[in-house]
Design an enzyme around this catalytic site. Sequence first.
Site, PDB file in Angstrom:
ATOM      1  N   SER A 131       0.462 -23.044 -28.069  1.00  0.00           N
ATOM      2  CA  SER A 131      -0.963 -22.992 -28.437  1.00  0.00           C
ATOM      3  C   SER A 131      -1.534 -21.585 -28.484  1.00  0.00           C
ATOM      4  CB  SER A 131      -1.777 -23.824 -27.439  1.00  0.00           C
ATOM      5  OG  SER A 131      -1.427 -25.182 -27.510  1.00  0.00           O
ATOM      6  N   GLU A 141      27.923  30.432  -0.297  1.00  0.00           N
ATOM      7  CA  GLU A 141      29.058  30.559  -1.210  1.00  0.00           C
ATOM      8  C   GLU A 141      29.279  31.977  -1.726  1.00  0.00           C
ATOM      9  OE1 GLU A 141      31.333  28.572  -2.063  1.00  0.00           O
ATOM     10  OE2 GLU A 141      30.650  26.619  -1.382  1.00  0.00           O
TER      11      GLU A 141
END
Length: 691
Positions: free
Chosen positions: A344, A84
């Site tokens: 329980s 770029e």
Amino acid sequence: MRRRLKAMGLAGAAVVFLTAVKVGVDYRDLPEIPKTSDLPLSAVVLDRDDRLLRAFTSDDQKWRLPVTLADIDPLYVKMLVAYEDKRFYDHHGVDAGALVRAVGQMLMSGRIVSGGSTLTMQVARLLEEHPTRTIGAKYEQILRAVQIENSLSKNQILSLYMLRAPFGGNLEGVRAASLVWFGKEPSRLTPAEAALLVALPQSPEARRPDRFAARATDARDRVLERAVKAGVLTTDEAVAARQDRVPDRRRAMPFLAAHAARDATLEDPDRLIHRLTIDAPLQESLESLVRDRVRALGTHISSAVLVADHQTSEILASVGSPDLLSEARQGHIDMTKAVRSPGSTLKPLIYGLAFEEGVAHPESFIEDRPIDIGGYRPTNFDQAYQGTVTVREALQLSLNTPAVQLLEAVGPARLISRLKRAGAEPVLAGDKAPGLAIGLGGLGLTLTDLTRLYAALARQGRPTSLVLNRDLSRQPAGTAGVLEPIAAWHVADILSGLPQPQSKGTSFVAYKTGTAYGYRDSWAVGFDGRYVVAVWVGRADASPVPGMTGAKAAVPILFEAFQRLGKDRVPLPAEPGGVLSRPTAELPVALRRARVAGRDALARKGTPFRIAYPPKGAVVELGLKTGTGAQPLVVKLEGGKRPYTWLVNDKPVEVSSYRRQLVFTPTEEGFAQVAVIDSEGQVARVDLTLK
């Protein structure tokens, strides 16, 4: 032709020179560069090692994840600059050579062919979010680029590009692109992956690899070719990279610990990065386990799992449901926080209290038979009775009637108190005081509550505040113990004697199951010397699932979770000093049988529960008016079951819970209400006037 090109070159150079002069003046009048902090970013939730658990779209519905230059593979940066803007580190925002070329191409064709944009100019365009295909717009871009170069370092400029570059759809930034296209963070990229990420922002929609694979491949290969010319890659590396296929689908963003991540962002919506104690690989493994297990149990079955390191108090995994998006399973509900009947699972604490109080020893005998305690007639799960058993056997077999007898002896209020010491928040029905039914699941708790309780049992009674969010300050655990060390050790020793489904011949996991009334909730909670694991299975809407028990549905998940924590279990703590380890016949006489009430006492109907003195509506003269020192108020009680809770004007009074008399010195004259609650939840009241 040559003369014409020379003329256009001179014209281009002149344009560049005049532009440079004008830019030098105009850029000073520009508004400030938009701050990164003003940009809507995606909130991210990270695990204990900063791995991504879940991300959320930004306020403008973009996947724009926070990222820094240090988070990205240097190979990508080298390729990007080579392709770029090869003079990126030398220019000051504008590449004069590239600009001259662009102007010349425009003069020859009569239109903009190439923009001559540097990376800095591209960042300027991305920050402004305006098209730059006109000369005026390009000039504005140049101004911004110069301003950016004078305000930011080169690395900061690159970081901005990597945050804002478009990659198709609502993807912005290298991190989001790498996660969606490759399924991984951008810290380690192959040459083919890096090249594709360089190519996509030039035409993100036209080159989307899931839609236009050929275009994406061609663009990627051009980047590879440029990388070879720039010396970033060797020819062999580029040839090998061309053999890789571009992705053919868009992957989903990471979606682990969905409920915990959601809650973290809701607790602190202004924070961008949230850090949890969760371990991502373990979390992913357990989510997969839960999905597989509930698939076999039915369409509407849900499940939740919590795993914590009780040594560090950190939560390592939190599975709130099999699938957040499942409507059939109501997956949006975080079942680690849902209040349900614990069945329980509270029995170990009841037995621990009995050991602590000297009511029983693990080898004490206790009767498992039908009982009636003030009209409460608990039965065992299988409707059968075992007769005389040891307390150890009673807990391992999860017998109901022995547990209720022990709870009657130690008192439901004490059970609630110890639950709160563990950090649990029990929910009782209505305004009634706790009764004996709470020992068999007659109250509400969350999976998180049970994890805290069993973490305390694993720590020999010492409570701990479980931690999930690394960004929040740790809350100190209470200083009062949940159980004394010897009592907690006895409980762990008993529970570790249960069958070990995936660890035959060992007893490293102490665990307990639970099944709520009507088969609405199934539980299994266990611990070894380091970890505590809690499992819930059921329907989120609390509908019954006939036949589904903790042993059948939750235990397999519990032990598979332990296996995924590592094949080698951490042994439970060694026996503390002072433990009385003897068979029943060698115990002190007082401990050979659990000290619980006999059949006649348990079934006693006796004197009605009432306050015998003073009578209702009495005016009691205590000398409060004279101010010379008031006399104590004496309140006498008849009937009821110990222990008692006394209240004056709805405030608890510190007094022995086993005495039938309250001696209380009031400080003010006037109306007063005295109330007392017995262990079965019966309430007696008297209204008085004190003078």
